[in-house]
Design a protein around this motif. Structure first.
Motif, PDB file in Angstrom:
ATOM      1  N   CYS A   1       0.809  -1.231   0.000  1.00 22.24           N
ATOM      2  CA  CYS A   1       0.000   0.000   0.000  1.00 22.24           C
ATOM      3  C   CYS A   1       0.838   1.276   0.000  1.00 22.24           C
ATOM      4  N   THR A   2       1.924   1.267   0.779  1.00 23.28           N
ATOM      5  CA  THR A   2       2.691   2.506   0.949  1.00 23.28           C
ATOM      6  C   THR A   2       3.297   3.046  -0.347  1.00 23.28           C
ATOM      7  N   PRO A   3       3.786   2.198  -1.287  1.00 23.18           N
ATOM      8  CA  PRO A   3       4.298   2.796  -2.541  1.00 23.18           C
ATOM      9  C   PRO A   3       3.222   3.563  -3.304  1.00 23.18           C
ATOM     10  N   HIS A   4       2.038   2.958  -3.404  1.00 26.32           N
ATOM     11  CA  HIS A   4       0.941   3.617  -4.120  1.00 26.32           C
ATOM     12  C   HIS A   4       0.533   4.910  -3.429  1.00 26.32           C
ATOM     13  N   LEU A   5       0.384   4.860  -2.119  1.00 27.63           N
ATOM     14  CA  LEU A   5      -0.037   6.042  -1.372  1.00 27.63           C
ATOM     15  C   LEU A   5       1.024   7.143  -1.435  1.00 27.63           C
ATOM     16  N   THR A   6       2.296   6.750  -1.370  1.00 27.38           N
ATOM     17  CA  THR A   6       3.400   7.717  -1.465  1.00 27.38           C
ATOM     18  C   THR A   6       3.402   8.406  -2.817  1.00 27.38           C
ATOM     19  N   PHE A   7       3.244   7.611  -3.877  1.00 26.03           N
ATOM     20  CA  PHE A   7       3.271   8.184  -5.224  1.00 26.03           C
ATOM     21  C   PHE A   7       2.058   9.079  -5.457  1.00 26.03           C
ATOM     22  N   PHE A   8       0.885   8.667  -4.958  1.00 27.55           N
ATOM     23  CA  PHE A   8      -0.311   9.504  -5.108  1.00 27.55           C
ATOM     24  C   PHE A   8      -0.116  10.856  -4.411  1.00 27.55           C
ATOM     25  N   CYS A   9       0.425  10.841  -3.203  1.00 25.04           N
ATOM     26  CA  CYS A   9       0.666  12.087  -2.470  1.00 25.04           C
ATOM     27  C   CYS A   9       1.653  12.976  -3.221  1.00 25.04           C
ATOM     28  N   LEU A  10       2.697  12.361  -3.791  1.00 23.63           N
ATOM     29  CA  LEU A  10       3.681  13.122  -4.569  1.00 23.63           C
ATOM     30  C   LEU A  10       3.019  13.792  -5.762  1.00 23.63           C
TER      31      LEU A  10
ATOM     32  N   LEU B   1       2.718  33.522  -3.584  1.00 22.50           N
ATOM     33  CA  LEU B   1       3.838  32.608  -3.841  1.00 22.50           C
ATOM     34  C   LEU B   1       4.067  32.407  -5.333  1.00 22.50           C
ATOM     35  N   SER B   2       3.370  33.181  -6.144  1.00 26.18           N
ATOM     36  CA  SER B   2       3.475  33.002  -7.591  1.00 26.18           C
ATOM     37  C   SER B   2       4.414  34.025  -8.214  1.00 26.18           C
ATOM     38  N   SER B   3       5.315  33.523  -9.046  1.00 29.13           N
ATOM     39  CA  SER B   3       6.218  34.348  -9.843  1.00 29.13           C
ATOM     40  C   SER B   3       6.667  33.486 -11.013  1.00 29.13           C
ATOM     41  N   PRO B   4       7.191  34.076 -12.094  1.00 25.66           N
ATOM     42  CA  PRO B   4       7.632  33.259 -13.229  1.00 25.66           C
ATOM     43  C   PRO B   4       8.625  32.161 -12.842  1.00 25.66           C
ATOM     44  N   THR B   5       9.547  32.477 -11.946  1.00 23.38           N
ATOM     45  CA  THR B   5      10.547  31.481 -11.534  1.00 23.38           C
ATOM     46  C   THR B   5       9.913  30.362 -10.730  1.00 23.38           C
ATOM     47  N   VAL B   6       9.061  30.726  -9.774  1.00 23.33           N
ATOM     48  CA  VAL B   6       8.377  29.718  -8.952  1.00 23.33           C
ATOM     49  C   VAL B   6       7.452  28.873  -9.821  1.00 23.33           C
ATOM     50  N   ASP B   7       6.715  29.501 -10.741  1.00 24.92           N
ATOM     51  CA  ASP B   7       5.824  28.774 -11.644  1.00 24.92           C
ATOM     52  C   ASP B   7       6.602  27.756 -12.480  1.00 24.92           C
ATOM     53  N   LEU B   8       7.776  28.180 -12.926  1.00 32.00           N
ATOM     54  CA  LEU B   8       8.604  27.325 -13.775  1.00 32.00           C
ATOM     55  C   LEU B   8       9.051  26.073 -13.030  1.00 32.00           C
ATOM     56  N   PHE B   9       9.596  26.260 -11.844  1.00 32.90           N
ATOM     57  CA  PHE B   9      10.103  25.116 -11.094  1.00 32.90           C
ATOM     58  C   PHE B   9       8.974  24.272 -10.509  1.00 32.90           C
ATOM     59  N   ALA B  10       7.836  24.881 -10.224  1.00 28.11           N
ATOM     60  CA  ALA B  10       6.680  24.107  -9.771  1.00 28.11           C
ATOM     61  C   ALA B  10       6.194  23.181 -10.885  1.00 28.11           C
ATOM     62  N   ALA B  11       6.218  23.679 -12.124  1.00 24.37           N
ATOM     63  CA  ALA B  11       5.807  22.855 -13.262  1.00 24.37           C
ATOM     64  C   ALA B  11       6.763  21.688 -13.465  1.00 24.37           C
ATOM     65  N   VAL B  12       8.060  21.928 -13.272  1.00 25.33           N
ATOM     66  CA  VAL B  12       9.046  20.842 -13.385  1.00 25.33           C
ATOM     67  C   VAL B  12       8.756  19.767 -12.340  1.00 25.33           C
ATOM     68  N   LEU B  13       8.348  20.196 -11.146  1.00 27.95           N
ATOM     69  CA  LEU B  13       8.071  19.246 -10.067  1.00 27.95           C
ATOM     70  C   LEU B  13       6.988  18.251 -10.456  1.00 27.95           C
ATOM     71  N   TYR B  14       5.890  18.751 -11.029  1.00 25.42           N
ATOM     72  CA  TYR B  14       4.786  17.815 -11.281  1.00 25.42           C
ATOM     73  C   TYR B  14       4.831  17.174 -12.667  1.00 25.42           C
TER      74      TYR B  14
ATOM     75  N   MET C   1      10.266   9.377  -9.933  1.00 22.70           N
ATOM     76  CA  MET C   1      10.139   8.787  -8.599  1.00 22.70           C
ATOM     77  C   MET C   1       9.318   7.500  -8.580  1.00 22.70           C
ATOM     78  N   ASN C   2       8.430   7.302  -9.545  1.00 22.08           N
ATOM     79  CA  ASN C   2       7.564   6.122  -9.536  1.00 22.08           C
ATOM     80  C   ASN C   2       8.346   4.811  -9.423  1.00 22.08           C
ATOM     81  N   PRO C   3       9.315   4.529 -10.312  1.00 20.17           N
ATOM     82  CA  PRO C   3      10.068   3.269 -10.179  1.00 20.17           C
ATOM     83  C   PRO C   3      10.872   3.208  -8.883  1.00 20.17           C
ATOM     84  N   LEU C   4      11.415   4.350  -8.467  1.00 21.57           N
ATOM     85  CA  LEU C   4      12.220   4.379  -7.245  1.00 21.57           C
ATOM     86  C   LEU C   4      11.378   4.047  -6.019  1.00 21.57           C
ATOM     87  N   ILE C   5      10.191   4.633  -5.930  1.00 16.83           N
ATOM     88  CA  ILE C   5       9.310   4.390  -4.786  1.00 16.83           C
ATOM     89  C   ILE C   5       8.918   2.920  -4.709  1.00 16.83           C
TER      90      ILE C   5
END
Length: 321
Positions: free
Chosen positions: A239-248, A263-276, A283-287
């Protein structure tokens, strides 16, 4: 109807203007991309080559890995190429395709995570009826519904976005064609388009989040009733891998689109988009490999088989020469 008469191409936001930093960005994105591809393809190979893993949970995991490979391939390679050739342009048709694919794959990711939550609920809360509840017909039907629904949502979002006119600015303040950024630069009223997108996103997102949350309330209630510590540990390991990945996935996407304007700015927006867009596929295979012993063993066999095949191929080439 898509308006292509006013804007022939869009300009994406770059990560840097200095040539050295552009090359560094391309190298970093290439490393991230290769790690994501290698991890997910190894995960797919590990599951498909091991009959022991031919179960509904791993069937949905393979679908999730396929989604992740396509998801990261939709945005990251284009950004790498633009950095290498010192360009920020993307064609109108390319932007349409990118919006469609990003929405389709993000929706698929959410739906498969929801299906996997139901699978864990059935396996842990109804173990004696599990094979009846999650038979292969049900699994295939859930997968087909997930893909078809995702395509439908992507078509609606894409048509809704590109039915607007873009006749003033063509500069998108993001490293890929992102709907909120496209709505900002439209020269027509976007209230209806925004309302439609908000309604669909809120309803589907709330449904999936609530379904997964309720499923895990029942799952954890059942797990804590298991008498043996080994049984509880085994249940948690699935269960924990699925739940961890869903939360991520959920929290990175939420931070990108629902954070306060302060908290919004072009730089923050850019790196936030990279995150998701880049972090979940990496991270999916690693988790799953860190939390699941069956996957660890299967990955070990897959890597051993790949090494043996490569070594045999090398010896054959050496013998021929």
């Amino acid at each position: 109807m898509v308006n292509q008469t006013t804007v022939a191409e869009f300009v994406l936001l770059g990560f840097a203007s200095l040539r050295e930093l552009q090359i560094l960005h391309a190298v970093v994105f290439l490393a991230i991309y290769l790690v994501a591809l290698m991890g997910n393809f190894l995960l797919i190979a590990a599951v498909t080559q091991n009959p022991h893993l031919h179960s509904p949970m791993y069937f949905f995991l393979v679908n999730l890995s396929i989604v992740d490979v396509c998801y990261i391939s939709t945005t990251v390679p284009k950004s790498m190429v633009n950095s290498l050739i010192d360009s920020k342009q993307i064609s109108f048709s390319g932007c349409v395709a990118q919006v469609f694919l990003v929405i389709m794959l993000a929706s698929s990711e959410l739906f498969f995570l929801t299906a996997m939550a139901y699978d864990r609920y059935a396996a842990i809360c109804h173990p004696l009826r599990y094979q009846l509840i999650m038979n292969w017909n049900v699994c295939f039907q859930m997968a087909v519904v997930s893909w078809v629904t995702s395509v439908t949502i992507a078509v609606v979002y894409t048509l809704n976005t590109f039915s607007l006119q873009f006749c003033q600015s063509n500069v998108i303040e993001q490293y890929f064609c992102d709907i909120p950024q496209l709505l900002k630069i439209s020269c027509t009223d976007t209230a209806t388009a925004q309302s439609l997108i908000f309604a669909i996103t809120l309803s589907l997102g709330s449904f999936c989040f609530t379904f997964i949350f309720v499923s895990y309330v029942y799952v954890f209630s059942a797990v804590f009733k298991i008498q043996s510590a080994q049984g509880r540990q085994k249940a948690f390991s699935t269960c924990t891998p699925h739940l961890t990945f869903f939360c991520l996935f959920f929290f990175t996407a939420s931070f990108s689109y629902m954070r306060p304007k302060a908290l919004s700015s072009p730089t923050v927006d850019l790196f936030a988009a990279v995150l998701y867009t880049a972090l979940p596929p990496v991270m999916n295979p690693l988790i799953y490999s860190l939390k699941n012993k069956d996957i660890q063993l299967a990955l070990g066999r897959a890597m051993t088989n790949f090494h043996c095949i490569s070594w045999v191929g090398f010896e054959e080439m050496d013998w021929k020469h």
